[in-house]
Design an enzyme around this catalytic site. Structure first.
Site, short mmCIF file in Angstrom:
data_model
loop_
_atom_site.label_atom_id
_atom_site.label_comp_id
_atom_site.label_asym_id
_atom_site.label_seq_id
_atom_site.Cartn_x
_atom_site.Cartn_y
_atom_site.Cartn_z
N LYS A 161 -6.06 -3.96 10.05
CA LYS A 161 -6.68 -5.07 9.27
C LYS A 161 -6.38 -5.25 7.92
O LYS A 161 -6.64 -6.21 7.42
CB LYS A 161 -8.21 -4.98 9.58
CG LYS A 161 -8.65 -5.24 11.07
CD LYS A 161 -8.43 -6.89 11.52
CE LYS A 161 -8.96 -7.09 12.78
NZ LYS A 161 -8.42 -8.41 13.15
N SER A 178 -1.61 -16.81 21.83
CA SER A 178 -2.32 -17.88 21.21
C SER A 178 -2.06 -18.00 19.66
O SER A 178 -1.85 -16.70 19.13
CB SER A 178 -3.69 -17.37 21.49
OG SER A 178 -4.77 -17.90 20.47
N CYS A 196 -5.87 -11.54 18.49
CA CYS A 196 -6.72 -10.94 17.34
C CYS A 196 -6.86 -9.78 17.04
O CYS A 196 -7.36 -9.37 15.97
CB CYS A 196 -8.17 -11.33 17.89
SG CYS A 196 -8.45 -10.64 19.56
N CYS A 255 -11.31 -1.86 20.20
CA CYS A 255 -11.42 -1.63 18.83
C CYS A 255 -12.55 -0.48 18.71
O CYS A 255 -12.50 0.26 17.39
CB CYS A 255 -12.13 -2.76 18.01
SG CYS A 255 -11.11 -4.04 17.53
N GLU A 286 -9.61 -20.24 20.94
CA GLU A 286 -8.56 -19.68 21.68
C GLU A 286 -9.01 -19.96 23.27
O GLU A 286 -8.25 -20.54 24.17
CB GLU A 286 -8.73 -18.22 21.60
CG GLU A 286 -7.67 -17.34 22.30
CD GLU A 286 -7.78 -15.94 21.71
OE1 GLU A 286 -7.22 -15.65 20.70
OE2 GLU A 286 -8.15 -15.05 22.76
N GLU A 289 -7.36 -23.75 23.77
CA GLU A 289 -5.95 -23.65 23.83
C GLU A 289 -5.55 -23.06 25.23
O GLU A 289 -4.69 -23.46 25.87
CB GLU A 289 -5.52 -22.54 22.90
CG GLU A 289 -4.25 -22.42 22.31
CD GLU A 289 -3.80 -21.21 21.23
OE1 GLU A 289 -4.57 -20.69 20.83
OE2 GLU A 289 -2.59 -21.25 21.26
#
Ligand code: HC0
Ligand code: SF4
Length: 579
Positions: free
Chosen positions: A367, A328, A308, A512, A282, A285
């Protein structure tokens, strides 16, 4: 200023304060069920629907719901008169009369707020036997809705509509028929649900829960033909201890590894390793787009958006379909881990892809869905086979009779267990971009970064912005956590009100650490803040704190991937988005 008495205690509060808040300010705990305040997030659910918080106000004929009643001058309030207690018991008996009596097998057994309240009120029988609601159980890839257990507290509606602005859940129908559901009572899977899990995080009963994958994990562990490797997400280590009665903010990395080894996993690895890998891809990028922008390329897409967080990915796929080429293309660490495990690692271990099972321990429900996306599989064999959340891991540890508190710390296996402090801080809002800056700064400026902590990127404000000096180039960074904040930030960008080079978005409050699969925090942001500090402590204690210095990442590129952004890296570590 308003003066009143609550249970004979003199209380002084600001005008507009509710009786519930006034009582809390002097340590009087009025029980609540539907009410939920998410501190620091400016979100409060107070439909006044459950009537558990009723209190007696002198001179008033009816009992008053404390969460909805404002304090007035010289009020005399009694929060536990016999009349109040009787009313609460009757309310509870009425709620329970339309609730399935299956506590023993309920996912929330022992953690259910309704169960605790019934016990506190001493309910021993339900005198109002009558009609009960029966709904079909809705099983999505991440979340199960069992509306027979819903008590219409509307907390999930608040989480979905106010906090996350997804607008997927609302009360439909009237009276006894009313139920909280997606539009037209469609299944969650067909709706715009992002699987962020914030509705599950606030549900007081077992009406909303995660898909339980623990049986499938155990089946893999006992299958002698399978090599089972596990990865643990950054945020799990800062919260798992709470399931065993430890203080929020206790780091249990070593105990967690030890428990996973005892459970029988063949290799215990770290998602943080893959977070370092994500930074390599990333970050490359970001610098690539930045350099093109600096040379006047008008077609380059800036700001780059992090990709992510799977709840966030689901959100932008349905809400910002015209921006699918902006985020991304880097896969999330969970998926990068799976892709590398089933190629490079399987090869090194001399096993076939089909004989390896990759399990992930995540603080997140989305997830589970991400792992099941068809683009993350080869000939139907998924890169990540099974994802379980922090609560499910705790349950597996308890089920295996492992005394978690007594475990001695163990270290992750190699090569995919080594990580840097940059990988660890992914768990916190602002952490992914801080990790990216640590690497991008050094690659771009070719100078050594003396201070790796970027305080300006840290914090709990829903939307934050900061400028980082890249040796004369002011890199503008935006950060949002919670999907409602993400929407606001993106709308500002679209309207040209704010300009950034890079934006980090995480779907859950705090990032998270506040994921929908974490131990329940009951809206207390103090718990989230303690978890966040634990994560920063783990980072500070790491020998290496920049992703590009991780020796095993360097080796992975040298032995296998070539350069960041190489053809093979693109094939294994990048993805595309769909509306
Ligand atoms: Fe996260 Fe992640 S940081 S999304 O919050 O990026 O779930 O903890 O595992 O994949 O690493 C969750 C946490 C991860 C991923 C990482 C990212
Ligand atoms: Fe709404 Fe998130 Fe729950 Fe889906 S998972 S219903 S988006 S709060």
């Amino acid at each position: 200023i308003v003066k009143l008495n609550i249970d004979d205690k003199a209380v002084v509060v600001e005008k507009g304060t509710t009786l519930l808040e006034a009582a809390q300010s002097v340590g009087v705990n009025i029980p609540t069920l539907c009410h939920l305040k998410m501190h620091d997030l400016n979100v409060e659910n107070k439909p006044g629907g459950c009537r558990i918080c009723v209190v007696e106000v002198e001179g008033r004929r009816n009992l008053a719901p404390a969460c909805k009643t404002e304090c007035t001058q010289n009020m005399n309030v009694n929060t536990h008169s016999l009349r109040v207690i009787n009313a609460r018991r009757t309310v509870m008996e009425l709620i329970l009369s339309d609730h399935p009596p299956e506590c023993l097998t309920c996912v929330k057994n022992g953690k259910c707020e309704l169960q605790t309240m019934a016990q506190n009120l001493g309910i021993r029988e339900i005198p109002f036997a009558g009609e009960q609601s029966h709904y079909k159980i809705d099983r999505s890839p991440a979340i199960i809705r069992d509306m027979d257990k819903c008590i219409m507290c509307r907390r999930c509606e608040m989480a979905c509509n106010v906090l996350q602005t997804v607008g997927c859940l609302s009360a439909i129908n009237r009276g006894f028929e009313s139920v909280v559901a997606p539009a037209f009572e469609m299944d969650l899977e067909k709706s715009t649900c992002t699987y962020c899990g914030q509705c599950v995080a606030v549900c007081p009963t077992g009406a909303l829960s995660e898909v339980d994958n623990t049986r499938k994990v155990i089946a893999a562990l006992v299958d002698p033909a399978k090599t089972v490797v596990v990865q643990t997400a950054p945020a799990v280590r800062a919260a798992l201890g709470e399931e065993f009665g430890m203080e929020p903010g206790t780091l249990v990395t070593g105990k967690m590894v030890s428990a996973l080894k005892k459970l029988g996993f063949d290799k215990v690895f770290d998602t943080d390793f893959a977070a370092d890998l994500t930074i390599m891809e990333e970050g490359t990028e970001l610098l690539d787009r930045l350099n093109k922008h600096l040379t006047g390329d008008k077609n380059v897409k800036l700001p780059i958006l992090t990709s992510c967080c799977p709840g966030w990915v689901n959100f932008f796929e349905s809400n910002f379909p015209d921006m699918l080429d902006v985020p991304s293309t880097a896969k999330s660490p969970q998926q990068m881990f799976g892709a590398i495990a089933k190629t490079y690692l399987a090869d090194k271990m001399g096993i076939k892809r089909e004989d390896m099972v990759v399990v992930s321990i995540m603080p997140c429900l989305a997830k589970k869905y991400e792992a099941s996306r068809p683009e993350f599989a080869v000939n139907g064999n998924p890169d990540v086979d099974l994802s379980i959340d922090t609560r499910e891991l705790a349950q597996m540890i308890k089920g295996a009779n492992i005394n978690f508190m007594e475990l001695t710390d163990e270290a992750f296996d190699n090569p995919m267990g080594e990580s840097t402090g940059a990988g660890v801080i992914f768990a916190n809002t602002g952490g992914v971009i801080e990790a990216a800056v640590r690497t991008a700064y050094e690659v771009h400026t070719k100078k050594k970064l003396e201070k790796v902590e970027f305080e300006a990127l840290r914090g709990f404000e829903g939307i934050r912005s900061a400028e980082v000096d890249f040796d004369g180039l002011p890199l503008k960074i935006g950060i949002a956590h919670g999907l409602g904040n993400a929407r606001k930030l993106l709308e500002d960008v679209q309207a040209g009100k704010s300009q950034y080079h890079a934006i980090e978005i995480m779907a859950c409050p705090g990032g998270c650490i506040g994921g929908g699969g974490q131990p329940y925090h009951h809206g207390h942001s103090s718990i989230l803040k303690k978890r966040a500090s634990a994560i920063y402590r783990e980072d500070a204690g790491k020998a290496i704190r920049k992703s590009h210095e991780n020796p095993f990442i360097i080796k992975l590129y040298k032995e296998f991937l070539g350069e960041p952004g190489s053809k093979l890296a693109h094939q294994l570590l990048h993805t595309q988005y769909f509306d």
